[in-house]
Scaffold this motif. Sequence first.
Motif, PDB file in Angstrom:
ATOM      1  N   HIS A  11       0.842  -1.187   0.000  1.00  0.00           N
ATOM      2  CA  HIS A  11       0.000   0.000   0.000  1.00  0.00           C
ATOM      3  C   HIS A  11       0.881   1.243   0.000  1.00  0.00           C
ATOM      4  CE1 HIS A  11      -3.076  -2.895   1.075  1.00  0.00           C
ATOM      5  NE2 HIS A  11      -3.993  -1.965   0.933  1.00  0.00           N
ATOM      6  N   MET A  12       0.542   2.177  -0.872  1.00  0.00           N
ATOM      7  CA  MET A  12       1.304   3.412  -1.009  1.00  0.00           C
ATOM      8  C   MET A  12       0.503   4.591  -0.445  1.00  0.00           C
ATOM      9  SD  MET A  12       3.942   2.120  -2.490  1.00  0.00           S
ATOM     10  CE  MET A  12       4.973   3.158  -3.516  1.00  0.00           C
ATOM     11  N   VAL A  13       1.229   5.604  -0.009  1.00  0.00           N
ATOM     12  CA  VAL A  13       0.603   6.795   0.560  1.00  0.00           C
ATOM     13  C   VAL A  13       0.950   7.982  -0.323  1.00  0.00           C
ATOM     14  CG1 VAL A  13       0.400   8.265   2.601  1.00  0.00           C
ATOM     15  CG2 VAL A  13       0.812   5.818   2.870  1.00  0.00           C
TER      16      VAL A  13
ATOM     17  N   LYS B  66       5.891  -2.017   9.592  1.00  0.00           N
ATOM     18  CA  LYS B  66       4.901  -2.379  10.599  1.00  0.00           C
ATOM     19  C   LYS B  66       3.647  -2.916   9.911  1.00  0.00           C
ATOM     20  CE  LYS B  66       6.548   0.837  14.126  1.00  0.00           C
ATOM     21  NZ  LYS B  66       6.192   1.972  15.028  1.00  0.00           N
ATOM     22  N   SER B  67       2.768  -3.506  10.698  1.00  0.00           N
ATOM     23  CA  SER B  67       1.658  -4.274  10.118  1.00  0.00           C
ATOM     24  C   SER B  67       0.670  -3.415   9.333  1.00  0.00           C
ATOM     25  CB  SER B  67       0.915  -5.029  11.218  1.00  0.00           C
ATOM     26  OG  SER B  67       0.322  -4.124  12.136  1.00  0.00           O
ATOM     27  N   LEU B  68       0.533  -2.134   9.667  1.00  0.00           N
ATOM     28  CA  LEU B  68      -0.394  -1.263   8.934  1.00  0.00           C
ATOM     29  C   LEU B  68       0.350  -0.211   8.124  1.00  0.00           C
ATOM     30  CD1 LEU B  68      -3.288  -0.672  11.523  1.00  0.00           C
ATOM     31  CD2 LEU B  68      -3.135  -2.396   9.720  1.00  0.00           C
ATOM     32  N   ALA B  69       1.611  -0.452   7.826  1.00  0.00           N
ATOM     33  CA  ALA B  69       2.390   0.502   7.030  1.00  0.00           C
ATOM     34  C   ALA B  69       1.717   0.725   5.681  1.00  0.00           C
ATOM     35  CB  ALA B  69       3.809  -0.017   6.824  1.00  0.00           C
ATOM     36  N   GLY B  70       1.590   1.980   5.285  1.00  0.00           N
ATOM     37  CA  GLY B  70       0.971   2.319   4.012  1.00  0.00           C
ATOM     38  C   GLY B  70      -0.546   2.363   4.039  1.00  0.00           C
ATOM     39  N   ARG B  71      -1.161   1.996   5.151  1.00  0.00           N
ATOM     40  CA  ARG B  71      -2.625   2.016   5.237  1.00  0.00           C
ATOM     41  C   ARG B  71      -3.094   3.388   5.729  1.00  0.00           C
ATOM     42  NH1 ARG B  71      -3.988  -3.601   5.282  1.00  0.00           N
ATOM     43  NH2 ARG B  71      -2.145  -4.602   4.372  1.00  0.00           N
ATOM     44  N   VAL B  72      -4.272   3.759   5.301  1.00  0.00           N
ATOM     45  CA  VAL B  72      -4.886   5.031   5.698  1.00  0.00           C
ATOM     46  C   VAL B  72      -6.218   4.722   6.359  1.00  0.00           C
ATOM     47  CG1 VAL B  72      -5.762   7.257   4.923  1.00  0.00           C
ATOM     48  CG2 VAL B  72      -3.785   6.225   3.777  1.00  0.00           C
ATOM     49  N   ALA B  73      -6.412   5.262   7.564  1.00  0.00           N
ATOM     50  CA  ALA B  73      -7.644   5.011   8.306  1.00  0.00           C
ATOM     51  C   ALA B  73      -8.403   6.309   8.534  1.00  0.00           C
ATOM     52  CB  ALA B  73      -7.331   4.359   9.648  1.00  0.00           C
TER      53      ALA B  73
ATOM     54  N   GLY C 260       1.899   1.944  12.225  1.00  0.00           N
ATOM     55  CA  GLY C 260       2.394   2.522  10.974  1.00  0.00           C
ATOM     56  C   GLY C 260       1.352   3.109  10.057  1.00  0.00           C
ATOM     57  N   ALA C 261       0.089   3.155  10.463  1.00  0.00           N
ATOM     58  CA  ALA C 261      -0.960   3.706   9.603  1.00  0.00           C
ATOM     59  C   ALA C 261      -0.955   5.231   9.648  1.00  0.00           C
ATOM     60  CB  ALA C 261      -2.326   3.185  10.028  1.00  0.00           C
ATOM     61  N   CYS C 262      -1.534   5.841   8.618  1.00  0.00           N
ATOM     62  CA  CYS C 262      -1.895   7.258   8.653  1.00  0.00           C
ATOM     63  C   CYS C 262      -3.352   7.340   9.095  1.00  0.00           C
ATOM     64  CB  CYS C 262      -1.750   7.889   7.276  1.00  0.00           C
ATOM     65  SG  CYS C 262      -0.062   7.933   6.647  1.00  0.00           S
TER      66      CYS C 262
ATOM     67  N   GLY D 173      -3.970  10.157  -0.174  1.00  0.00           N
ATOM     68  CA  GLY D 173      -4.124   9.394  -1.403  1.00  0.00           C
ATOM     69  C   GLY D 173      -5.365   8.549  -1.473  1.00  0.00           C
ATOM     70  N   GLY D 174      -6.068   8.388  -0.366  1.00  0.00           N
ATOM     71  CA  GLY D 174      -7.250   7.546  -0.350  1.00  0.00           C
ATOM     72  C   GLY D 174      -7.531   7.058   1.051  1.00  0.00           C
ATOM     73  N   VAL D 175      -8.143   5.885   1.160  1.00  0.00           N
ATOM     74  CA  VAL D 175      -8.447   5.312   2.465  1.00  0.00           C
ATOM     75  C   VAL D 175      -8.485   3.796   2.337  1.00  0.00           C
ATOM     76  CG1 VAL D 175     -10.967   5.340   2.192  1.00  0.00           C
ATOM     77  CG2 VAL D 175      -9.976   5.576   4.479  1.00  0.00           C
ATOM     78  N   ASP D 176      -8.102   3.099   3.407  1.00  0.00           N
ATOM     79  CA  ASP D 176      -8.135   1.630   3.441  1.00  0.00           C
ATOM     80  C   ASP D 176      -9.014   1.107   4.562  1.00  0.00           C
ATOM     81  OD1 ASP D 176      -5.863   1.114   1.465  1.00  0.00           O
ATOM     82  OD2 ASP D 176      -4.871   2.362   2.959  1.00  0.00           O
TER      83      ASP D 176
END
Length: 700
Positions: free
Chosen positions: A272-274, A434-441, A462-464, A516-519
Amino acid sequence: MTNSGAATRLANGWDDAKAAGMSESEKLLYRSNLLGSDKRITNYGGGNTSAKVQERDPLTGETVEVLWVKGSGGDVGSIKMDGFATLYMDKLRALKGLYRGVEFEDEMVGYLPHCTWNLNPRAASIDTPLHAYVPKAHVDHMHPDAIIAIAASKNSRELTQEIFGDAIGWLPWKKPGYELGLWLEKFCQDNPDAKGVVLESHGLFTWADDAKDCYELTLEIIQKAMDWFEAKTAGVPAFGGAIHKSLDADARRAVAAKLMPAIRGMVSGKQHMVGHFDDQPAVLEFVNAKDMQPLAALGTSCPDHFLRTKIRPLVVAFDPVKNNIDEVLEGLPAQVAAYRDDYTAYYDRCKYDNSPALRDPNAVVYLVPGVGMITFAKDKATARISGEFYVNAINVMRGSSAVSEYCGLPEQEAFDIEYWLLEEAKLQRMPKPKSLAGRVALITGGAGGIGAATAHRYLSEGACVMLADINADALEEVRTGFAGQFGKDVVRAVDMNVTDEDAVAAAYAYASVEFGGVDIVVSNAGIASSAPVEQTTLALWNKNMDILSTGYFLVSREAFKVLRQQGIGGSVVFVASKNGLAASPNASAYCTAKASEIHLARCLALEGAEAGIRVNVVNPDAVLRGSKIWEGEWLEQRAGTYGTDKEGLEEMYRNRSMLKRSVLPEDIAEAAYFLASDASSKSTGNIINVDAGNVQAFTR
């Protein structure tokens, strides 16, 4: 290269009183931080500094000469004392006897640890020999835009002579490494009065025997180049002049909000990219210019720019006059595929038998006429920094093309930097994501106890996070706290009423532009009410349904739009309640609305499954601590219903549970983390009760 006037002057930040009590190594740190504080002097992570210092040998007690030099991967603006590598100068000089020639220069890096002074664990960088063999006590190597604009010009040697005379020399392009260190040493021996050297397509070296003198010399040389460019380029249209006109600020962000989730979905195949969006004046001037496309195709020059931005950007086929966003979105997959094919062909043309495998072939930088620049990377900070590096490249191209002909790095040289085995080894040493690296919440009710605890859990993995709440003051307090703990890059906040369609849509547009979006979407906004049914007004009933049912529908509907556009799946988590399964006295409106949430989640799980969108529910019970809904009448009402006072209510709930334990916001956050993570990748339509045990709420 920059606007004329006092704003272009580099500030001399050296304070003699502050430096008076410093050791030579501390002055090196002071100098480094001053230089790195101005992006006109060097970019993030770019360049390095050094000092040759007399130190006590910890083994013999004798005084020895030690090179203090910025360690591998550091940043001079933020470096601390532990960011410097320390090496014995006599051992560094002894390495010359082991050098077998330029074909074997990479093996010299393996000898650097043997030169370490005082068991310093900080790894030395590839640039260490460049500092070691300059016969001066203090050396600065910076990447100023003004100097690189000279270094990247077709006639860079002549320009260097014109601007600096014999004070600053010139060396042709050479990949950083041991051989370049020897070149620098020979230059110094042949030109003992020179104060520095411009490295073609690379940057600036300056040196002196005193820390302050070195710092001020570096400023002086960069300022001289900036002044020269101002005089030479005054009145000259940048990049051949504008052929596009920028959209207004809101319209630019609206276009970016539509483009970024689409691009994100196309480039997130391996991870997943940010995203990051930049529409500053320097960017708009470039993307709107006549010469933008041919200049962008040449690629960047400085190795630091190139490593961060790939060989060249992708120019999105957007026309700001037509505002043809739908046409662009339709043609974007072909554009992205063509870029991948071009990048793969570049790799195949340049690779060696022992080259590392092809890396991600997607573009990092996306230029959009009339709109700005979009960058994508594995995390928000890297995406932002990549954009900053491309702005540096824009500044270089502006100056170089105005006074000469801009030259990017030759393709093979660029490849040799990008796929350098030493660079590959450095990448392999990077910590595991980390397990949520690149994820957006996006988390509604983000200022409350459960929302904030969930955000903390996601950020720690690691999430945003985009915090959404209707309480603006509490929201800003939570955002500020997380920004201080996890960094400003990874957290944003938006004032959002979940019952307002426009506000919900705007929140997703904001998340799309910022990240960039949301996951991951956590629907957690809540209220609570308590009243016997005959005292439940229609207004109270509707308020519960509006927030807890309609609000969850609106948040989910907009989430599905973004998730489907990205096409990379996602996770929606509803924070419902035990009351959605188990009836509770004097709370018919609340319980019914919560039951509606749970059934909505089941319906959405059915609809989202084919797109990889998982929808699950967490059912808390009696989470009193930190909860906003327990701060008002609900606490009093529930205490009255159960015949206790405020202080006794938590104990009552704890004793009522099967496990006799209190349920905390962190407990709900742990369940929300599990449902958002890959650990639950095969779960959808499920309910996790986090209520310390309530037999009436058993799902079966």
